[in-house]
Scaffold this motif. Structure first.
Motif, PDB file in Angstrom:
ATOM      1  N   LEU A  21     -29.416 -27.700  60.625  1.00 32.82           N
ATOM      2  CA  LEU A  21     -28.787 -27.994  61.915  1.00 32.82           C
ATOM      3  C   LEU A  21     -27.403 -28.617  61.678  1.00 32.82           C
ATOM      4  CD1 LEU A  21     -28.731 -28.441  64.990  1.00 32.82           C
ATOM      5  CD2 LEU A  21     -30.026 -30.548  64.632  1.00 32.82           C
ATOM      6  N   ALA A  28     -19.568 -24.394  62.463  1.00 32.42           N
ATOM      7  CA  ALA A  28     -19.043 -23.874  63.729  1.00 32.42           C
ATOM      8  C   ALA A  28     -17.591 -24.289  63.928  1.00 32.42           C
ATOM      9  CB  ALA A  28     -19.907 -24.354  64.898  1.00 32.42           C
ATOM     10  N   TYR A  29     -17.178 -25.403  63.277  1.00 34.53           N
ATOM     11  CA  TYR A  29     -15.803 -25.907  63.436  1.00 34.53           C
ATOM     12  C   TYR A  29     -14.853 -25.346  62.381  1.00 34.53           C
ATOM     13  CZ  TYR A  29     -17.387 -29.126  66.982  1.00 34.53           C
ATOM     14  OH  TYR A  29     -17.901 -29.645  68.142  1.00 34.53           O
ATOM     15  N   VAL A  30     -15.376 -24.570  61.426  1.00 33.51           N
ATOM     16  CA  VAL A  30     -14.532 -23.947  60.406  1.00 33.51           C
ATOM     17  C   VAL A  30     -14.084 -22.585  60.936  1.00 33.51           C
ATOM     18  CG1 VAL A  30     -14.461 -23.107  58.025  1.00 33.51           C
ATOM     19  CG2 VAL A  30     -15.862 -25.095  58.603  1.00 33.51           C
ATOM     20  N   PRO A  31     -12.762 -22.335  61.033  1.00 29.57           N
ATOM     21  CA  PRO A  31     -12.332 -21.045  61.592  1.00 29.57           C
ATOM     22  C   PRO A  31     -12.663 -19.886  60.654  1.00 29.57           C
ATOM     23  CG  PRO A  31     -10.478 -22.595  61.334  1.00 29.57           C
ATOM     24  CD  PRO A  31     -11.632 -23.172  60.610  1.00 29.57           C
ATOM     25  N   ALA A  40     -23.643 -18.501  62.537  1.00 31.57           N
ATOM     26  CA  ALA A  40     -24.520 -19.215  63.481  1.00 31.57           C
ATOM     27  C   ALA A  40     -25.861 -18.496  63.631  1.00 31.57           C
ATOM     28  CB  ALA A  40     -23.836 -19.341  64.841  1.00 31.57           C
ATOM     29  N   LEU A  84     -28.236  -2.426  73.202  1.00 32.51           N
ATOM     30  CA  LEU A  84     -26.848  -2.717  72.831  1.00 32.51           C
ATOM     31  C   LEU A  84     -26.100  -1.497  72.321  1.00 32.51           C
ATOM     32  CD1 LEU A  84     -27.281  -6.160  71.045  1.00 32.51           C
ATOM     33  CD2 LEU A  84     -26.172  -5.727  73.239  1.00 32.51           C
TER      34      LEU A  84
ATOM     35  N   PHE B  44     -25.685 -10.843  75.033  1.00 28.62           N
ATOM     36  CA  PHE B  44     -24.856 -10.092  74.075  1.00 28.62           C
ATOM     37  C   PHE B  44     -23.983  -9.066  74.785  1.00 28.62           C
ATOM     38  CE2 PHE B  44     -27.967 -11.241  70.560  1.00 28.62           C
ATOM     39  CZ  PHE B  44     -27.066 -12.068  69.929  1.00 28.62           C
ATOM     40  N   ARG B  47     -21.217 -11.049  76.423  1.00 29.73           N
ATOM     41  CA  ARG B  47     -20.343 -11.662  75.427  1.00 29.73           C
ATOM     42  C   ARG B  47     -19.442 -10.596  74.798  1.00 29.73           C
ATOM     43  NH1 ARG B  47     -22.129 -15.660  70.432  1.00 29.73           N
ATOM     44  NH2 ARG B  47     -20.119 -15.698  69.371  1.00 29.73           N
ATOM     45  N   HIS B  48     -20.019  -9.405  74.648  1.00 30.79           N
ATOM     46  CA  HIS B  48     -19.247  -8.291  74.105  1.00 30.79           C
ATOM     47  C   HIS B  48     -18.127  -7.900  75.074  1.00 30.79           C
ATOM     48  CE1 HIS B  48     -18.573  -4.784  71.601  1.00 30.79           C
ATOM     49  NE2 HIS B  48     -18.592  -4.015  72.667  1.00 30.79           N
ATOM     50  N   ILE B  63     -21.794 -30.364  73.027  1.00 32.13           N
ATOM     51  CA  ILE B  63     -22.436 -30.053  71.740  1.00 32.13           C
ATOM     52  C   ILE B  63     -23.164 -31.263  71.180  1.00 32.13           C
ATOM     53  CG2 ILE B  63     -20.460 -30.567  70.251  1.00 32.13           C
ATOM     54  CD1 ILE B  63     -21.317 -28.038  68.597  1.00 32.13           C
ATOM     55  N   THR B  67     -26.930 -30.870  70.094  1.00 30.09           N
ATOM     56  CA  THR B  67     -27.357 -31.109  68.711  1.00 30.09           C
ATOM     57  C   THR B  67     -28.489 -32.134  68.664  1.00 30.09           C
ATOM     58  OG1 THR B  67     -25.102 -30.651  68.015  1.00 30.09           O
ATOM     59  CG2 THR B  67     -26.547 -31.686  66.399  1.00 30.09           C
ATOM     60  N   ILE B 200     -33.755 -22.876  69.058  1.00 36.71           N
ATOM     61  CA  ILE B 200     -32.885 -22.701  67.888  1.00 36.71           C
ATOM     62  C   ILE B 200     -31.858 -21.602  68.178  1.00 36.71           C
ATOM     63  CG2 ILE B 200     -32.861 -21.774  65.519  1.00 36.71           C
ATOM     64  CD1 ILE B 200     -35.488 -23.334  65.051  1.00 36.71           C
ATOM     65  N   PHE B 201     -32.321 -20.503  68.801  1.00 37.59           N
ATOM     66  CA  PHE B 201     -31.392 -19.405  69.089  1.00 37.59           C
ATOM     67  C   PHE B 201     -30.516 -19.722  70.299  1.00 37.59           C
ATOM     68  CE2 PHE B 201     -34.405 -17.047  66.395  1.00 37.59           C
ATOM     69  CZ  PHE B 201     -33.486 -16.570  65.481  1.00 37.59           C
ATOM     70  N   PHE B 203     -29.460 -22.573  71.141  1.00 35.04           N
ATOM     71  CA  PHE B 203     -28.453 -23.511  70.636  1.00 35.04           C
ATOM     72  C   PHE B 203     -27.306 -22.753  69.963  1.00 35.04           C
ATOM     73  CE2 PHE B 203     -26.878 -26.133  67.066  1.00 35.04           C
ATOM     74  CZ  PHE B 203     -26.334 -27.167  67.796  1.00 35.04           C
ATOM     75  N   ALA B 204     -27.662 -21.773  69.122  1.00 37.63           N
ATOM     76  CA  ALA B 204     -26.626 -21.009  68.416  1.00 37.63           C
ATOM     77  C   ALA B 204     -25.790 -20.176  69.387  1.00 37.63           C
ATOM     78  CB  ALA B 204     -27.275 -20.105  67.359  1.00 37.63           C
ATOM     79  N   LEU B 205     -26.402 -19.694  70.481  1.00 40.54           N
ATOM     80  CA  LEU B 205     -25.676 -18.820  71.410  1.00 40.54           C
ATOM     81  C   LEU B 205     -24.869 -19.613  72.434  1.00 40.54           C
ATOM     82  CD1 LEU B 205     -28.449 -16.147  72.119  1.00 40.54           C
ATOM     83  CD2 LEU B 205     -26.478 -15.931  70.614  1.00 40.54           C
ATOM     84  N   LEU B 208     -22.511 -23.209  69.975  1.00 40.23           N
ATOM     85  CA  LEU B 208     -21.691 -23.059  68.772  1.00 40.23           C
ATOM     86  C   LEU B 208     -20.460 -22.153  68.925  1.00 40.23           C
ATOM     87  CD1 LEU B 208     -24.475 -22.932  66.007  1.00 40.23           C
ATOM     88  CD2 LEU B 208     -23.151 -24.880  66.825  1.00 40.23           C
ATOM     89  N   ARG B 211     -15.993 -23.031  68.867  1.00 37.03           N
ATOM     90  CA  ARG B 211     -15.684 -24.400  68.436  1.00 37.03           C
ATOM     91  C   ARG B 211     -14.505 -24.438  67.476  1.00 37.03           C
ATOM     92  NH1 ARG B 211     -17.881 -27.925  71.937  1.00 37.03           N
ATOM     93  NH2 ARG B 211     -19.702 -26.855  72.757  1.00 37.03           N
ATOM     94  N   ALA B 212     -14.403 -23.436  66.603  1.00 44.28           N
ATOM     95  CA  ALA B 212     -13.348 -23.458  65.578  1.00 44.28           C
ATOM     96  C   ALA B 212     -11.975 -23.348  66.215  1.00 44.28           C
ATOM     97  CB  ALA B 212     -13.575 -22.318  64.598  1.00 44.28           C
TER      98      ALA B 212
END
Lengths: 91, 214
Positions: A21, A28-31, A40, A84, B44, B47-48, B63, B67, B200-201, B203-205, B208, B211-212
């Motif tokens: 985690l 996530a903060y690294v480009p 992710a 998709l 998806f 987002r696409h 976040i 987290t 868990i998924f 959270f990732a969608l 995250l 952020r960069a």
């Protein structure tokens, strides 16, 4: 009186999940461009696999239970794949 | 463990009964995978279609709370797995407290989620009720928040059901637990871990992306 103690595998999985985690939030903060989404989802998949294998005890299970557990993923794969296909291939 | 009516007539043994219960839970979980799978497919697709708007929408989520909630849920799953593992008449008291602890973590998750919804409401991020955001990304960001609210609300309903299950099992198995209680707890634990995997998924969608760039 050690019968109440959690097995090491459970403690290891829990600490591993918390570490993953922290890793996924940090990355996530690294480009990385498009790589961020891949990272992710990959870390999420590893976390889910840890939960399934250790907390849900699938590592101790035989063929039939694994088929039942995998059936959901199989149908999910069909759903996402056919769902998709049009959108990701359309120009 | 003392056991008066051991298993129903359709089973040949206790392990047979337990195995059937486990397979049944996995079939149920497969249907749940497809319920959340449909939502994730929609995510998806949109987002696409609106990649920048989804990154922007994600940056508006909290976040820190996301987290902390993930850690809370993972820990709660750990406590439940621990309880399943040590379940016996001798450890009934500890099992009860582990389950109560897991349910309390579940309630903490719901409380934090409520704080997060409140914050988003004050930031005018709730589509259909109060949504204000400068164009040109506003439409895509709205779609992101529609997904966010529906997915997290359905997840929260699952959490509430799980909390009720854990508390019920904590109460009924605190004295003279039987193998039937163990089987019931095992089934509830599979459900609880599944809800954890969904998060868990999510959270990732949800938290995250994007952020960069910020």
């Amino acid at each position: 009186m050690t019968q109440w103690r959690p097995p090491l595998a459970l403690v290891g999985a829990w600490l591993g999940l918390l570490a993953l985690l922290a890793l996924t939030v940090a990355l996530a903060y690294v480009p990385l461009g498009a790589g961020n989404a891949v990272v992710a989802m990959s870390i999420g998949t590893v976390k889910a696999a840890l939960v399934a294998a250790i907390f849900m005890e699938l590592r101790h299970r035989n063929g039939l239970t694994l088929v039942f557990a995998g059936a959901g993923l199989f149908w999910l794969g069909i759903l996402l794949w056919l769902g998709l296909m049009d959108f990701v291939t359309r120009t | 463990m003392p056991e008066p009516p051991v298993f129903a007539s359709q089973y040949v043994s206790i392990p047979h009964r337990d195995h059937s219960a486990e397979l049944g839970m996995w079939v149920f979980i497969a249907t749940e995978i497809l319920l959340f799978g449909g939502l994730i497919l929609a995510y998806f697709v949109y987002r696409h279609a609106f990649p920048q708007a989804f990154a922007e929408g994600s940056q508006h989520t909290d976040i820190l709370i996301g987290t902390i909630n993930t850690a809370v849920l993972l820990t709660s799953s750990f406590l439940v797995a621990w309880a399943v593992e040590i379940f016996s008449a001798a450890t009934a008291k500890i099992v009860t407290w582990l389950l109560v602890g897991a349910a309390c973590l579940g309630l903490a998750f719901i409380a934090l989620k409520g704080i997060e919804y409140r914050k988003e409401y004050h930031e005018h991020l709730i589509p259909g009720i109060d949504f204000q955001l400068a164009r040109p990304l506003a439409n895509g960001v709205q779609l992101f928040f529609v997904f966010y609210l529906i997915a997290t609300a359905i997840h929260a309903v699952h959490m509430l059901i799980g909390i009720c299950l854990l508390l019920t099992l904590a109460i009924i198995s605190r004295r003279a637990p039987t193998t039937r209680h163990h089987t019931a707890l095992h089934s509830a634990a599979l459900y609880w871990h599944f809800v954890d995997v969904v998060w868990i998924f999510l959270f990732a969608l949800i938290y995250l992306p994007g952020r960069a760039a910020s």
